[in-house]
Design a protein around this motif. Structure first.
Motif, PDB file in Angstrom:
ATOM      1  N   LYS A   2       0.823  -1.199   0.000  1.00 40.15           N
ATOM      2  CA  LYS A   2       0.000   0.000   0.000  1.00 40.15           C
ATOM      3  C   LYS A   2       0.862   1.255   0.000  1.00 40.15           C
ATOM      4  N   LYS A   3       0.450   2.239  -0.788  1.00 40.50           N
ATOM      5  CA  LYS A   3       1.143   3.520  -0.800  1.00 40.50           C
ATOM      6  C   LYS A   3       0.603   4.386   0.330  1.00 40.50           C
ATOM      7  N   CYS A   4       1.501   5.046   1.032  1.00 46.68           N
ATOM      8  CA  CYS A   4       1.101   5.938   2.120  1.00 46.68           C
ATOM      9  C   CYS A   4       0.861   7.356   1.629  1.00 46.68           C
ATOM     10  N   SER A   5       1.480   7.708   0.512  1.00 46.43           N
ATOM     11  CA  SER A   5       1.364   9.044  -0.045  1.00 46.43           C
ATOM     12  C   SER A   5       1.442   8.947  -1.562  1.00 46.43           C
ATOM     13  N   ILE A   6       0.700   9.801  -2.241  1.00 50.00           N
ATOM     14  CA  ILE A   6       0.723   9.797  -3.699  1.00 50.00           C
ATOM     15  C   ILE A   6       0.525  11.222  -4.215  1.00 50.00           C
ATOM     16  N   ASP A   7       1.201  11.540  -5.286  1.00 49.21           N
ATOM     17  CA  ASP A   7       1.008  12.804  -5.988  1.00 49.21           C
ATOM     18  C   ASP A   7      -0.229  12.687  -6.870  1.00 49.21           C
ATOM     19  N   LEU A   8      -1.005  13.748  -6.950  1.00 43.93           N
ATOM     20  CA  LEU A   8      -2.175  13.785  -7.829  1.00 43.93           C
ATOM     21  C   LEU A   8      -1.981  14.952  -8.791  1.00 43.93           C
ATOM     22  N   ASN A   9      -1.823  14.649 -10.079  1.00 45.90           N
ATOM     23  CA  ASN A   9      -1.527  15.700 -11.047  1.00 45.90           C
ATOM     24  C   ASN A   9      -2.616  15.829 -12.101  1.00 45.90           C
ATOM     25  N   SER A  10      -2.684  17.027 -12.677  1.00 43.68           N
ATOM     26  CA  SER A  10      -3.651  17.274 -13.742  1.00 43.68           C
ATOM     27  C   SER A  10      -3.094  18.335 -14.683  1.00 43.68           C
ATOM     28  N   ASP A  11      -3.523  18.276 -15.938  1.00 43.77           N
ATOM     29  CA  ASP A  11      -3.095  19.245 -16.944  1.00 43.77           C
ATOM     30  C   ASP A  11      -3.939  20.505 -16.801  1.00 43.77           C
ATOM     31  N   SER A  34      -2.013  18.059  -6.287  1.00 45.93           N
ATOM     32  CA  SER A  34      -0.741  18.430  -5.669  1.00 45.93           C
ATOM     33  C   SER A  34       0.288  18.886  -6.696  1.00 45.93           C
ATOM     34  N   SER A  35       0.076  18.585  -7.986  1.00 41.56           N
ATOM     35  CA  SER A  35       0.992  19.017  -9.049  1.00 41.56           C
ATOM     36  C   SER A  35       0.182  19.411 -10.283  1.00 41.56           C
ATOM     37  N   ALA A  36       0.557  20.566 -10.875  1.00 43.78           N
ATOM     38  CA  ALA A  36      -0.143  21.074 -12.058  1.00 43.78           C
ATOM     39  C   ALA A  36       0.799  21.071 -13.246  1.00 43.78           C
ATOM     40  N   ASN A  37       0.355  20.450 -14.348  1.00 48.08           N
ATOM     41  CA  ASN A  37       1.100  20.462 -15.604  1.00 48.08           C
ATOM     42  C   ASN A  37       0.528  21.600 -16.448  1.00 48.08           C
ATOM     43  N   ILE A  38       1.258  22.706 -16.543  1.00 47.78           N
ATOM     44  CA  ILE A  38       0.708  23.927 -17.136  1.00 47.78           C
ATOM     45  C   ILE A  38       1.094  24.027 -18.610  1.00 47.78           C
ATOM     46  N   ALA A  39       0.075  24.114 -19.465  1.00 47.75           N
ATOM     47  CA  ALA A  39       0.285  24.213 -20.913  1.00 47.75           C
ATOM     48  C   ALA A  39       1.150  25.421 -21.235  1.00 47.75           C
ATOM     49  N   ARG A 245      -9.770   8.747   2.454  1.00 49.78           N
ATOM     50  CA  ARG A 245     -10.530   7.850   3.344  1.00 49.78           C
ATOM     51  C   ARG A 245      -9.749   6.580   3.655  1.00 49.78           C
ATOM     52  N   ASN A 246      -8.887   6.199   2.755  1.00 50.38           N
ATOM     53  CA  ASN A 246      -8.083   4.992   2.943  1.00 50.38           C
ATOM     54  C   ASN A 246      -6.657   5.312   3.413  1.00 50.38           C
ATOM     55  N   ASP A 247      -6.505   6.471   4.047  1.00 49.25           N
ATOM     56  CA  ASP A 247      -5.251   6.885   4.685  1.00 49.25           C
ATOM     57  C   ASP A 247      -4.086   6.995   3.703  1.00 49.25           C
ATOM     58  N   ILE A 248      -4.378   7.419   2.480  1.00 46.64           N
ATOM     59  CA  ILE A 248      -3.328   7.703   1.495  1.00 46.64           C
ATOM     60  C   ILE A 248      -3.286   9.217   1.315  1.00 46.64           C
ATOM     61  N   ARG A 249      -2.185   9.808   1.681  1.00 44.77           N
ATOM     62  CA  ARG A 249      -2.036  11.258   1.671  1.00 44.77           C
ATOM     63  C   ARG A 249      -1.777  11.755   0.248  1.00 44.77           C
ATOM     64  N   ILE A 250      -2.327  12.916  -0.085  1.00 46.80           N
ATOM     65  CA  ILE A 250      -2.080  13.562  -1.375  1.00 46.80           C
ATOM     66  C   ILE A 250      -0.975  14.594  -1.176  1.00 46.80           C
ATOM     67  N   ALA A 251       0.145  14.415  -1.863  1.00 51.75           N
ATOM     68  CA  ALA A 251       1.268  15.331  -1.692  1.00 51.75           C
ATOM     69  C   ALA A 251       2.132  15.343  -2.938  1.00 51.75           C
ATOM     70  N   ALA A 252       2.682  16.509  -3.257  1.00 53.98           N
ATOM     71  CA  ALA A 252       3.615  16.624  -4.380  1.00 53.98           C
ATOM     72  C   ALA A 252       4.855  15.791  -4.106  1.00 53.98           C
TER      73      ALA A 252
END
Length: 264
Positions: A2-11, A34-39, A245-252
């Motif tokens: 299980k991952k304890c932390s994960i980055d969440l990115n979007s364009d 947590s991370s933005a991919n900027i055009a 909810r499943n204790d996985i933190r969102i972080a860059a």
């Protein structure tokens, strides 16, 4: 495991002038990731949009990344342009430079580079392009993170050359048996609960179902949800809520040390 932390990115910032792409919900999505991919202007984006998007990321505490694409505004960077690796990398450098200046004006750093669309997929299978890109990024700033798929040639070359990377999992794209996403120019509306469950399973078990119906292992550091996918805001919100909810933190991703390969 299980991952304890994960980055969440979007364009982000993929409009042009008065036009928007997708649902036009960048402002609502930004605080959830947590991370933005900027055009950076070639497939989408313009100076005003870049400046606004960088400022929005700063205010939300979101990592800023350059999202360079093919010089293809008409095709949204989803059509392959035949050029030499060096010419394509020069286009990437041009776009990265533009975003870095807007980031400097906003007093924020540039965390990463993530090629867009067809350029991302070309680099994923083209060793010459990947080598040229990575070699150039290391001269510009060895600590820049490069987003790519673990199954890609880009990742293989990065390991060899010591390039810090962030491996991606695509929540809103299908996978094939090779572990690569199935590239598509049009995505329909997806069920947020099913997308969130797919991401959670990948984070908990390291598995994903392919379009062939097989189960494959997959590892990654970041989850991508495209802002132009129909219903993107609901997909991001459902995925974020499910992970938390499943204790996985969102972080860059943490900063990379120069000349050190990072793999979470």
């Amino acid at each position: 495991m299980k991952k304890c932390s994960i980055d969440l990115n979007s364009d982000m910032g993929e409009g042009f002038g008065p036009w928007t792409i997708g649902d036009g919900v960048d402002a609502e999505i930004m605080p959830l990731i947590s991370s933005a991919n900027i055009a950076t202007g070639f497939h989408a984006g313009d100076p005003n949009i870049m400046a606004r998007t960088v400022q929005s990321a700063k205010e939300a505490g979101v990592g800023v990344g350059a999202h360079p694409g093919f010089r293809d505004l008409v095709g949204f960077g989803r059509r392959t342009i035949t050029e030499s690796p060096q010419a394509l990398v020069n286009d990437i450098v041009f776009q990265l430079g533009a975003l870095r200046e807007f980031a400097r004006l906003a007093n924020v750093g540039v965390q990463h580079v993530k090629p867009h669309g067809a350029l991302y997929m070309l680099a994923a299978r083209d060793e010459d392009l990947s080598r040229c890109l990575i070699g150039t990024l290391q001269k510009i700033d060895p600590s820049l993170l490069l987003y790519c798929m673990e199954s890609s040639v880009t990742y293989k070359v990065a390991r060899e050359l010591g390039q810090p990377v962030v491996r991606e999992f695509y929540a809103d794209r299908d996978y094939d048996a090779s572990g690569s996403i199935v590239f598509t120019r049009r995505v329909g509306r997806l069920d947020p609960a099913l997308v969130a469950a797919k991401v959670l399973r990948a984070c908990m078990q390291g598995r994903v179902t392919t379009v062939e119906g097989d189960e494959i292992d997959i590892d990654f550091d970041s989850v991508c949800i495209h802002s132009d996918t129909p219903g993107a805001l609901e997909l991001v919100q459902a995925t974020r809520d499910t992970l938390i909810r499943n204790d996985i933190r969102i972080a860059a991703p943490p900063p990379a040390s120069p000349n050190s390969f990072r793999s979470a």
